[in-house]
Design a protein around this motif. Structure first.
Motif, PDB file in Angstrom:
ATOM      1  N   MET A 159      28.691  36.416  39.345  1.00  0.00           N
ATOM      2  CA  MET A 159      29.511  37.289  38.511  1.00  0.00           C
ATOM      3  C   MET A 159      30.570  37.959  39.384  1.00  0.00           C
ATOM      4  O   MET A 159      30.253  38.540  40.417  1.00  0.00           O
ATOM      5  CB  MET A 159      28.638  38.343  37.829  1.00  0.00           C
ATOM      6  N   VAL A 160      31.827  37.873  38.960  1.00  0.00           N
ATOM      7  CA  VAL A 160      32.941  38.489  39.676  1.00  0.00           C
ATOM      8  C   VAL A 160      33.026  39.958  39.239  1.00  0.00           C
ATOM      9  O   VAL A 160      33.127  40.240  38.050  1.00  0.00           O
ATOM     10  CB  VAL A 160      34.274  37.770  39.343  1.00  0.00           C
ATOM     11  N   PRO A 161      32.994  40.877  40.217  1.00  0.00           N
ATOM     12  CA  PRO A 161      33.102  42.293  39.837  1.00  0.00           C
ATOM     13  C   PRO A 161      34.523  42.627  39.358  1.00  0.00           C
ATOM     14  O   PRO A 161      35.499  42.055  39.850  1.00  0.00           O
ATOM     15  CB  PRO A 161      32.774  43.043  41.132  1.00  0.00           C
ATOM     16  N   ASP A 162      34.617  43.532  38.408  1.00  0.00           N
ATOM     17  CA  ASP A 162      35.925  43.989  37.935  1.00  0.00           C
ATOM     18  C   ASP A 162      36.354  45.142  38.833  1.00  0.00           C
ATOM     19  O   ASP A 162      35.750  46.214  38.804  1.00  0.00           O
ATOM     20  CB  ASP A 162      35.839  44.445  36.482  1.00  0.00           C
ATOM     21  N   VAL A 163      37.387  44.917  39.647  1.00  0.00           N
ATOM     22  CA  VAL A 163      37.841  45.938  40.601  1.00  0.00           C
ATOM     23  C   VAL A 163      39.206  46.518  40.229  1.00  0.00           C
ATOM     24  O   VAL A 163      39.800  47.241  41.016  1.00  0.00           O
ATOM     25  CB  VAL A 163      37.861  45.378  42.047  1.00  0.00           C
TER      26      VAL A 163
ATOM     27  N   GLU B 254      33.354  41.382  48.469  1.00  0.00           N
ATOM     28  CA  GLU B 254      32.619  40.729  49.560  1.00  0.00           C
ATOM     29  C   GLU B 254      31.107  40.867  49.385  1.00  0.00           C
ATOM     30  O   GLU B 254      30.361  39.929  49.645  1.00  0.00           O
ATOM     31  CB  GLU B 254      33.076  41.280  50.911  1.00  0.00           C
ATOM     32  N   GLU B 255      30.649  42.023  48.931  1.00  0.00           N
ATOM     33  CA  GLU B 255      29.211  42.216  48.691  1.00  0.00           C
ATOM     34  C   GLU B 255      28.702  41.317  47.568  1.00  0.00           C
ATOM     35  O   GLU B 255      27.531  40.958  47.542  1.00  0.00           O
ATOM     36  CB  GLU B 255      28.911  43.685  48.382  1.00  0.00           C
ATOM     37  N   ALA B 256      29.588  40.956  46.651  1.00  0.00           N
ATOM     38  CA  ALA B 256      29.211  40.077  45.538  1.00  0.00           C
ATOM     39  C   ALA B 256      29.161  38.611  45.964  1.00  0.00           C
ATOM     40  O   ALA B 256      28.726  37.750  45.193  1.00  0.00           O
ATOM     41  CB  ALA B 256      30.174  40.258  44.372  1.00  0.00           C
ATOM     42  N   GLY B 257      29.620  38.300  47.206  1.00  0.00           N
ATOM     43  CA  GLY B 257      29.536  36.926  47.698  1.00  0.00           C
ATOM     44  C   GLY B 257      30.833  36.142  47.674  1.00  0.00           C
ATOM     45  O   GLY B 257      30.820  34.910  47.701  1.00  0.00           O
ATOM     46  N   PHE B 258      31.954  36.841  47.635  1.00  0.00           N
ATOM     47  CA  PHE B 258      33.260  36.191  47.573  1.00  0.00           C
ATOM     48  C   PHE B 258      34.129  36.575  48.768  1.00  0.00           C
ATOM     49  O   PHE B 258      33.839  37.510  49.496  1.00  0.00           O
ATOM     50  CB  PHE B 258      33.997  36.596  46.281  1.00  0.00           C
ATOM     51  N   LYS B 259      35.235  35.845  48.923  1.00  0.00           N
ATOM     52  CA  LYS B 259      36.274  36.182  49.897  1.00  0.00           C
ATOM     53  C   LYS B 259      37.402  36.872  49.141  1.00  0.00           C
ATOM     54  O   LYS B 259      37.507  36.729  47.924  1.00  0.00           O
ATOM     55  CB  LYS B 259      36.799  34.907  50.569  1.00  0.00           C
ATOM     56  N   VAL B 260      38.255  37.593  49.880  1.00  0.00           N
ATOM     57  CA  VAL B 260      39.334  38.341  49.239  1.00  0.00           C
ATOM     58  C   VAL B 260      40.687  37.897  49.781  1.00  0.00           C
ATOM     59  O   VAL B 260      40.846  37.693  50.987  1.00  0.00           O
ATOM     60  CB  VAL B 260      39.171  39.860  49.485  1.00  0.00           C
TER      61      VAL B 260
ATOM     62  N   GLN C  79      43.487  41.117  39.107  1.00  0.00           N
ATOM     63  CA  GLN C  79      42.740  40.200  39.971  1.00  0.00           C
ATOM     64  C   GLN C  79      42.639  38.844  39.311  1.00  0.00           C
ATOM     65  O   GLN C  79      42.755  38.720  38.097  1.00  0.00           O
ATOM     66  CB  GLN C  79      41.349  40.762  40.268  1.00  0.00           C
ATOM     67  N   ASP C  80      42.428  37.817  40.160  1.00  0.00           N
ATOM     68  CA  ASP C  80      42.263  36.459  39.663  1.00  0.00           C
ATOM     69  C   ASP C  80      41.170  35.770  40.475  1.00  0.00           C
ATOM     70  O   ASP C  80      41.311  35.667  41.689  1.00  0.00           O
ATOM     71  CB  ASP C  80      43.578  35.682  39.786  1.00  0.00           C
ATOM     72  N   PRO C  81      40.094  35.317  39.857  1.00  0.00           N
ATOM     73  CA  PRO C  81      39.790  35.404  38.435  1.00  0.00           C
ATOM     74  C   PRO C  81      39.481  36.833  38.013  1.00  0.00           C
ATOM     75  O   PRO C  81      39.149  37.678  38.835  1.00  0.00           O
ATOM     76  CB  PRO C  81      38.564  34.502  38.271  1.00  0.00           C
ATOM     77  N   VAL C  82      39.604  37.067  36.718  1.00  0.00           N
ATOM     78  CA  VAL C  82      39.382  38.411  36.176  1.00  0.00           C
ATOM     79  C   VAL C  82      37.930  38.822  36.340  1.00  0.00           C
ATOM     80  O   VAL C  82      37.041  37.975  36.486  1.00  0.00           O
ATOM     81  CB  VAL C  82      39.813  38.500  34.694  1.00  0.00           C
ATOM     82  N   GLY C  83      37.697  40.110  36.313  1.00  0.00           N
ATOM     83  CA  GLY C  83      36.341  40.647  36.448  1.00  0.00           C
ATOM     84  C   GLY C  83      35.452  40.264  35.285  1.00  0.00           C
ATOM     85  O   GLY C  83      35.916  39.926  34.193  1.00  0.00           O
ATOM     86  N   ASN C  84      34.166  40.303  35.544  1.00  0.00           N
ATOM     87  CA  ASN C  84      33.119  40.005  34.559  1.00  0.00           C
ATOM     88  C   ASN C  84      33.148  38.565  34.056  1.00  0.00           C
ATOM     89  O   ASN C  84      32.760  38.281  32.927  1.00  0.00           O
ATOM     90  CB  ASN C  84      33.163  40.999  33.390  1.00  0.00           C
ATOM     91  N   THR C  85      33.642  37.670  34.914  1.00  0.00           N
ATOM     92  CA  THR C  85      33.547  36.233  34.646  1.00  0.00           C
ATOM     93  C   THR C  85      32.772  35.630  35.816  1.00  0.00           C
ATOM     94  O   THR C  85      32.442  36.336  36.771  1.00  0.00           O
ATOM     95  CB  THR C  85      34.943  35.564  34.556  1.00  0.00           C
TER      96      THR C  85
ATOM     97  N   ILE D 187      38.755  35.569  45.667  1.00  0.00           N
ATOM     98  CA  ILE D 187      39.255  36.399  44.580  1.00  0.00           C
ATOM     99  C   ILE D 187      40.559  37.021  45.077  1.00  0.00           C
ATOM    100  O   ILE D 187      40.583  37.648  46.136  1.00  0.00           O
ATOM    101  CB  ILE D 187      38.256  37.532  44.216  1.00  0.00           C
ATOM    102  N   THR D 188      41.633  36.826  44.338  1.00  0.00           N
ATOM    103  CA  THR D 188      42.920  37.403  44.715  1.00  0.00           C
ATOM    104  C   THR D 188      43.112  38.712  43.967  1.00  0.00           C
ATOM    105  O   THR D 188      42.994  38.737  42.732  1.00  0.00           O
ATOM    106  CB  THR D 188      44.077  36.440  44.381  1.00  0.00           C
TER     107      THR D 188
END
Length: 168
Positions: free
Chosen positions: A100-104, A117-123, A141-147, A155-156
């Motif tokens: 799950m991508v966090p909504d930031v 980063e804590e969610a397991g992604f690069k920025v 952000q892309d992808p959008v949060g909560n997807t 995640i950009t």
């Protein structure tokens, strides 16, 4: 007629053929395993079944290192002599685990980076002027949060430079 036992000769040939069939079935009871690493899952299964294996199973597992759909493991090594009815399991990549991508959106840049980063992604960063979002906060952000997105993907986030000031 039958002076030379011609009737028995045909019977002897039939018995020899039955013996040959039985011994070739015994020889075919085992096959030498091939390497199916890198094959597409269904193609690997078909290849093994065409060889004569009768109990081939596909196990789909998440694997971020191997392209989705490709074989990355098998329970018998190449060259192993395996009974034709043995359970052969080929491990096929289901791709990377989806997280799950966090909504930031609206968060401070540093805080957003930590959450992603804590969610397991690069920025990855992009910057833009925005009249409504204050400087150093995430506009989008892309992808959008909560997807969901593959683990380890990027995640950009677009960070605000504040409002654009026109020089006079």
């Amino acid at each position: 007629m039958g002076w030379f036992g011609s009737g028995n000769k045909d019977k002897d040939k039939k018995d020899d053929k039955e013996t040959e069939a039985t011994s070739s079935e015994d020889a075919v009871g085992e096959l030498v395993m091939i390497d199916v690493y890198g094959f597409m899952g269904e193609a690997a299964k078909e290849q093994l079944e065409n060889m004569g294996f009768t109990n081939v199973k596909i196990s789909i597992e998440t694997n971020s290192d191997v392209q989705e759909g490709l074989v990355f493991g098998q329970n018998y090594a190449e060259g192993d002599v395996v009974p034709v009815d043995a359970e052969i399991i080929i491990q096929v990549s289901g791709g990377a685990e989806l997280l799950m991508v966090p909504d930031v959106t609206g968060y401070e840049d540093a805080q957003a980076v930590t959450l992603i980063e804590e969610a397991g992604f690069k920025v990855s960063h992009a910057y833009a002027y925005d009249e409504e979002v204050e400087k150093d906060k995430v506009i989008s952000q892309d992808p959008v949060g909560n997807t969901q997105a593959p683990a380890g993907s990027t995640i950009t986030i677009v960070v605000s430079n504040g409002s654009e000031k026109a020089e006079v």
